[in-house]
Scaffold this active site. Structure first.
Site, PDB file in Angstrom:
ATOM      1  N   TYR A  37       0.959  -1.132   0.296  1.00  0.00           N
ATOM      2  CA  TYR A  37      -0.052  -0.072   0.051  1.00  0.00           C
ATOM      3  C   TYR A  37       0.927   1.034  -0.280  1.00  0.00           C
ATOM      4  CZ  TYR A  37      -3.778  -2.746   1.443  1.00  0.00           C
ATOM      5  OH  TYR A  37      -4.986  -4.707   1.712  1.00  0.00           O
ATOM      6  N   HIS A 120       0.578 -11.773   2.081  1.00  0.00           N
ATOM      7  CA  HIS A 120      -0.849 -11.037   1.214  1.00  0.00           C
ATOM      8  C   HIS A 120      -1.215 -11.722   0.578  1.00  0.00           C
ATOM      9  CE1 HIS A 120      -2.106  -6.422   0.720  1.00  0.00           C
ATOM     10  NE2 HIS A 120      -2.841  -7.569   0.527  1.00  0.00           N
TER      11      HIS A 120
HETATM   12  N1  LIG Z   1      -6.122  -8.277   2.010  1.00  0.00           N
HETATM   13  C1  LIG Z   1      -5.624  -7.804   0.637  1.00  0.00           C
HETATM   14  O1  LIG Z   1      -5.746  -8.744  -0.105  1.00  0.00           O
HETATM   15  C2  LIG Z   1      -7.196  -7.044   1.215  1.00  0.00           C
HETATM   16  C3  LIG Z   1      -8.119  -6.335  -0.320  1.00  0.00           C
HETATM   17  C4  LIG Z   1      -8.803  -4.895  -0.247  1.00  0.00           C
HETATM   18  C5  LIG Z   1      -9.346  -5.009   0.567  1.00  0.00           C
HETATM   19  N2  LIG Z   1      -8.441  -5.240   1.785  1.00  0.00           N
HETATM   20  C6  LIG Z   1      -8.487  -4.003   2.596  1.00  0.00           C
HETATM   21  O2  LIG Z   1      -9.491  -3.942   3.636  1.00  0.00           O
HETATM   22  C7  LIG Z   1      -9.590  -2.460   3.244  1.00  0.00           C
HETATM   23  C8  LIG Z   1     -11.206  -1.819   3.156  1.00  0.00           C
HETATM   24  O3  LIG Z   1     -11.381  -3.100   2.041  1.00  0.00           O
HETATM   25  P1  LIG Z   1     -12.249  -1.912   0.412  1.00  0.00           P
HETATM   26  O4  LIG Z   1     -10.920  -0.725   0.554  1.00  0.00           O
HETATM   27  O5  LIG Z   1     -11.615  -2.395  -0.499  1.00  0.00           O
HETATM   28  O6  LIG Z   1     -13.928  -1.320   0.161  1.00  0.00           O
HETATM   29  P2  LIG Z   1     -14.635  -1.369   1.615  1.00  0.00           P
HETATM   30  O7  LIG Z   1     -14.131  -1.054   2.353  1.00  0.00           O
HETATM   31  O8  LIG Z   1     -15.248  -2.131   1.514  1.00  0.00           O
HETATM   32  O9  LIG Z   1     -15.066  -0.156   1.245  1.00  0.00           O
HETATM   33  C9  LIG Z   1     -14.855   1.377   0.703  1.00  0.00           C
HETATM   34  C10 LIG Z   1     -15.071   2.277  -0.289  1.00  0.00           C
HETATM   35  O10 LIG Z   1     -16.674   2.899   0.434  1.00  0.00           O
HETATM   36  C11 LIG Z   1     -16.436   4.012   0.484  1.00  0.00           C
HETATM   37  N3  LIG Z   1     -17.300   4.271   1.702  1.00  0.00           N
HETATM   38  C12 LIG Z   1     -17.092   3.959   2.902  1.00  0.00           C
HETATM   39  N4  LIG Z   1     -17.464   4.458   4.541  1.00  0.00           N
HETATM   40  C13 LIG Z   1     -18.361   4.939   3.381  1.00  0.00           C
HETATM   41  C14 LIG Z   1     -20.122   5.336   3.895  1.00  0.00           C
HETATM   42  N5  LIG Z   1     -20.045   5.156   5.013  1.00  0.00           N
HETATM   43  N6  LIG Z   1     -20.602   6.214   3.524  1.00  0.00           N
HETATM   44  C15 LIG Z   1     -20.791   6.114   1.688  1.00  0.00           C
HETATM   45  N7  LIG Z   1     -19.116   5.598   1.197  1.00  0.00           N
HETATM   46  C16 LIG Z   1     -18.484   5.000   1.875  1.00  0.00           C
HETATM   47  C17 LIG Z   1     -15.414   4.670   0.370  1.00  0.00           C
HETATM   48  O11 LIG Z   1     -15.377   5.662  -0.178  1.00  0.00           O
HETATM   49  P3  LIG Z   1     -14.789   7.285   0.512  1.00  0.00           P
HETATM   50  O12 LIG Z   1     -12.981   6.654   0.938  1.00  0.00           O
HETATM   51  O13 LIG Z   1     -14.402   8.606  -0.158  1.00  0.00           O
HETATM   52  O14 LIG Z   1     -15.597   7.143   2.182  1.00  0.00           O
HETATM   53  C18 LIG Z   1     -14.664   3.213  -0.267  1.00  0.00           C
HETATM   54  O15 LIG Z   1     -15.105   3.929  -1.653  1.00  0.00           O
HETATM   55  C19 LIG Z   1      -9.128  -2.070   2.458  1.00  0.00           C
HETATM   56  O16 LIG Z   1      -8.694  -0.998   2.700  1.00  0.00           O
HETATM   57  C20 LIG Z   1      -7.507  -2.591   3.213  1.00  0.00           C
HETATM   58  O17 LIG Z   1      -7.011  -2.371   3.924  1.00  0.00           O
HETATM   59  C21 LIG Z   1      -7.815  -6.217   2.028  1.00  0.00           C
END
Ligand SMILES: NC(=O)c1ccc[n+]([C@@H]2O[C@H](COP(=O)([O-])OP(=O)(O)OC[C@H]3O[C@@H](n4cnc5c(N)ncnc54)[C@H](OP(=O)(O)O)[C@@H]3O)[C@@H](O)[C@H]2O)c1
Length: 314
Positions: A37, A120
């Site tokens: 990241y 990862h």
């Molecule tokens: N291990 C892995 O391979 C892996 C893969 C993917 C993700 N992850 C981890 O999991 C975390 C979360 O997953 P993700 O980032 O893919 O997706 P997520 O948390 O499912 O969704 C994030 C999205 O939702 C929006 N959002 C968040 N809260 C909101 C709310 N209350 N109202 C409206 N929109 C909202 C955010 O926009 P804004 O930022 O504009 O609020 C962003 O576009 C990652 O950041 C990472 O740390 C790990």
């Protein structure tokens, strides 16, 4: 491990420092980052600023007892850091960037361990997904994490994006069972078979992308479930995001859920102390109307991965 954490994927530079600070100020104590990241130093800076704010608060604000162990940090070794020749230097890089896990010299202040280190992805960079070299890299990388656990530079070790097959294979080479498997998990990707395997092996699941990378927030079934939950609970702050977070906390085997936002208000709403309390209360609620609301989400599973699908990696 605190049950809700701030996800920091795609949050870079000053934004990563600010989001970390937003999360900590709102009461969240769990930050998820990764070597790939490229924001570990900025996350560390956010924690440092928060800690100095808390220490400077002479009026006895709750946070002023902050110390190095107050924040649970997860990081992950990237596919290009796997294998015997790379993994040791990669771990040292994670420790250095996060200011955790570094062995202190006699007489120097103790540096706390990294809370959780994960592999990862089950495949190595620049390696065909069906190559047997992936298995060798997984075993060598895991051995290095086991050594780090024994040396107490990390408190817990785990994996991410491992399928049932990758987990069962670990019985051949692992001395330590992974504490967790961090995988994509939301109503359209419920990972039922994997969850059964994790339960049988004693591996907790950390849900990533619980909002389906934001895509599920546009789904009318999710809006409907949020409305039903608001009616049933009398809580007018049940947004689609909160409904999804509560749903993930309610599922068997899910030990934590990682939610990303780079917007301060949404960070507090999703993973702040008050946000957590409200989501946890919904997750634990019972009754016909609440059950009917959650059933809307239960019924959405169609195996959709909004991120990536690791089943192709051998
Ligand atoms: N291990 C892995 O391979 C892996 C893969 C993917 C993700 N992850 C981890 O999991 C975390 C979360 O997953 P993700 O980032 O893919 O997706 P997520 O948390 O499912 O969704 C994030 C999205 O939702 C929006 N959002 C968040 N809260 C909101 C709310 N209350 N109202 C409206 N929109 C909202 C955010 O926009 P804004 O930022 O504009 O609020 C962003 O576009 C990652 O950041 C990472 O740390 C790990």
């Amino acid at each position: 491990m605190p049950r809700l954490g701030l996800g920091t994927f795609k949050i870079r530079g000053e934004d990563a420092t600010r989001s970390t600070l937003d999360a900590l100020r709102s009461g969240c104590r769990h930050i998820d980052t990764a070597s790939c990241y490229r924001n570990e130093e900025e996350v560390r800076l956010g924690i440092k600023i928060w800690r100095s704010e808390a220490a400077a608060d002479a009026d006895g604000r709750e946070g002023n007892e902050a110390n190095d162990d107050d924040v649970f940090i997860t990081s992950k070794l990237a596919p290009n850091e796997m294998g015997e020749t790379r993994v040791h230097a990669a771990l040292d890089g994670v420790y250095e960037r996060l200011g955790r896990g570094i062995r202190s010299s006699p007489g120097e202040p103790r540096v706390p361990p990294l809370d959780l280190a994960l592999v990862h992805w089950p495949g190595m960079a620049r390696t065909p997904p069906d190559s047997p070299a992936n298995r060798t890299a997984r075993a060598e990388t895991w051995r290095a994490l086991e050594d780090a656990l024994a040396a107490r530079t990390v408190r817990a070790i785990g994996v991410s994006n491992y399928t049932r097959t990758h987990l069962l294979e670990m019985r051949d080479y692992a001395r330590v069972i992974p504490a967790v498997n961090q995988v994509e998990f939301h109503p359209r990707c419920q990972q039922r078979e994997l969850r059964r395997t994790c339960e049988a092996l004693g591996v907790g699941i950390v849900a990533y992308s619980p909002l389906g990378c934001g895509e599920l927030l546009k789904d009318p079934r999710v809006s409907r479930a949020a409305e039903l939950l608001a009616e049933a609970s009398g809580d007018t702050a049940v947004t689609p995001a909160r409904a999804l977070i509560a749903w993930s906390l309610r599922q068997t085997g899910i030990v934590a859920s990682i939610v990303k936002s780079s917007n301060g208000d949404r960070v507090a709403h999703n993973v702040g102390r008050e946000g957590y309390k409200r989501a946890a209360a919904l997750a634990e609620a019972s009754g016909t109307a609440v059950d009917a609301a959650f059933r809307e989400l239960d019924g959405m599973d169609d195996g959709t991965h909004f991120c990536w699908d690791p089943t192709v990696v051998r």
